[in-house]
Design an enzyme around this catalytic site. Structure first.
Site, mmCIF file in Angstrom:
data_model
loop_
_atom_site.group_PDB
_atom_site.id
_atom_site.type_symbol
_atom_site.label_atom_id
_atom_site.label_comp_id
_atom_site.label_asym_id
_atom_site.label_seq_id
_atom_site.Cartn_x
_atom_site.Cartn_y
_atom_site.Cartn_z
ATOM 1 C CB CYS A 35 -0.841 0.184 1.301
ATOM 2 S SG CYS A 35 -1.871 0.781 1.675
ATOM 3 N N GLY B 135 -2.603 10.156 1.387
ATOM 4 C CA GLY B 135 -3.255 11.055 -0.002
ATOM 5 C C GLY B 135 -4.120 10.304 -0.792
ATOM 6 C CB CYS C 261 -9.240 9.541 7.005
ATOM 7 S SG CYS C 261 -7.556 9.738 6.470
ATOM 8 C CB CYS D 227 -4.750 13.551 2.297
ATOM 9 S SG CYS D 227 -6.285 13.706 1.221
HETATM 10 S S1 SF4 Z 1 -6.198 9.829 2.578
HETATM 11 FE FE1 SF4 Z 1 -8.155 9.613 2.002
HETATM 12 S S2 SF4 Z 1 -9.631 9.080 3.574
HETATM 13 FE FE2 SF4 Z 1 -7.956 9.979 3.887
HETATM 14 S S3 SF4 Z 1 -8.449 12.358 3.410
HETATM 15 FE FE3 SF4 Z 1 -7.598 11.830 2.139
HETATM 16 S S4 SF4 Z 1 -8.766 10.832 1.023
HETATM 17 FE FE4 SF4 Z 1 -10.038 11.360 2.947
#
Ligand code: SF4
Length: 373
Positions: A120, A187, A134, A127
């Site tokens: 992964c 991200g 999250c 992000c």
């Molecule tokens: S990493 Fe995925 S779950 Fe987390 S804020 Fe970004 S898009 Fe949303």
């Protein structure tokens, strides 16, 4: 639920120095020639990096020492340094926290299963999509990763597998092969579109031009950036598309996945259908099941109906029991609720399974390790 703004354009923070893996095979040749070397040196370097999985110039003994030091200095800068590694699941899951040239922290998770090994990868530091459940989303977007920073995560994992660093099915360290890549780390991959697509090509081009992993074994996820899904549809790639849907109704999705305020559920599913039609590949619908938030029976029914209508046999729902972050009010749904949810989606003729949640003990919810780092 959240007051964080959506961020599509990464802050102007310096990307790392140019690296071999940023360049296509033709660009590598040009780069080597512009450094005053013979074009075939590009292929030699590529062979070491992509086929032998080494970035250490001292191991490239078929290149004269002086040339090698100069080429490595220009084209193989150190991009990622491991800061910390944590293993769980009897050593078959390993999470690595990396520090980039500017101190930025990113992570990747290597998971060895009896029949495959999946990495992964992160595509951005932080992000900008601000999903409230999250950990990564709470920290905001620091910067995009370069193509080579993404490829380096993969090369290093492929080398670790080859060198038998993770135990095999009998529990003893044994060489293996990195077979699958999922862009589900830190991200939003499609917000770093060009670099991610270039990274996919480097990961999938046959050695020595790339790492030789099958496109069909690569999954690119998105929260639903509709124009970028359409663009990806035109790339002629065979990668799997995963859409993080998390709820079938716009009202809740506007808060759970704030980008929904820009592109609604129906638009996202139409774009996903376009991708499925073009590639003939099923689309993964990711659904983090959150207690009392998106796990109601009526939502399961609505999800099944909607997917049946838009994607038909092209949909596969992955229910992901939420891995709660410390101090968070979000929690996973109880098992009976989860089972009923899956049953109802299946009842609508849509494939739905619960994803194996590796890495629970090492806080492998996306972004958590970097948040702690
Ligand atoms: S990493 Fe995925 S779950 Fe987390 S804020 Fe970004 S898009 Fe949303």
């Amino acid at each position: 639920m959240t007051s964080l703004p959506l961020v599509f354009d990464a802050p102007k923070r310096a990307l790392p120095p140019r690296h071999l893996a940023d360049l296509s095979a033709a660009q590598r040749k040009e780069a080597v020639v512009s450094l005053g070397e013979k074009p075939f040196r590009a292929r030699q370097l590529s062979h070491h990096y992509f086929a032998r999985l080494t970035a250490d110039p001292q191991a490239m003994t078929d290149i004269p020492a002086q040339t090698r030091d100069r080429l490595a200095g220009e084209l193989l800068p150190d991009l990622l340094t491991p800061v910390r590694q944590i293993t769980c699941d009897d050593g078959t899951t390993r999470k690595t926290l990396w520090r980039a040239h500017d101190g930025t922290l990113v992570e990747s998770v290597l998971m060895r299963y009896p029949d495959r090994t999946t990495l992964c990868v992160s595509s951005q530091a932080g992000c900008g999509m601000a999903c409230p459940f999250c950990a990564t989303g709470q920290g905001g977007l620091q910067r995009n990763l370069s193509t080579a920073e993404i490829v380096e995560q993969v090369r290093s994992a492929a080398a670790a597998m080859r060198d038998g660093e993770l135990p095999g099915p009998d529990g003893r360290p044994a060489p293996g092969r990195l077979s699958n890549i999922v862009f589900m780390g830190m991200g939003e991959p499609l917000a770093n579109y060009r670099r991610v697509v270039d990274a996919v090509r480097r990961i999938c081009d046959p050695a020595p031009d790339g790492l030789g992993i099958s496109q069909r074994s690569v999954t690119v996820s998105t929260v639903g950036l509709v124009p970028a899904i359409r663009k990806l549809t035109e790339e002629g790639l065979q990668v799997r598309l995963a859409v993080s849907l998390h709820t079938p109704d716009d009202e809740l999705r506007d808060t759970l996945v704030p980008v929904n305020t820009r592109w609604k559920v129906a638009e996202v599913l139409q774009a996903a259908r376009g991708y499925a039609d073009r590639t003939g590949r099923r689309v993964s619908i990711e659904y983090a099941l959150i207690r009392d938030v998106n796990d109601q029976p009526w939502r399961a029914d609505l999800l099944g109906k909607l997917l049946h209508r838009h994607l038909g046999q092209f949909a596969h729902v992955n229910v992901i029991p939420l891995n709660p972050t410390p101090g968070s009010k979000w929690d996973a749904s109880p098992k009976p609720v989860e089972r009923e949810f899956v049953r109802r989606v299946n009842e609508q003729g849509v494939a739905c399974t619960v994803r194996d949640t590796r890495g629970q003990e090492i806080a492998a919810a996306c972004g958590q390790l970097a948040a702690e780092g």
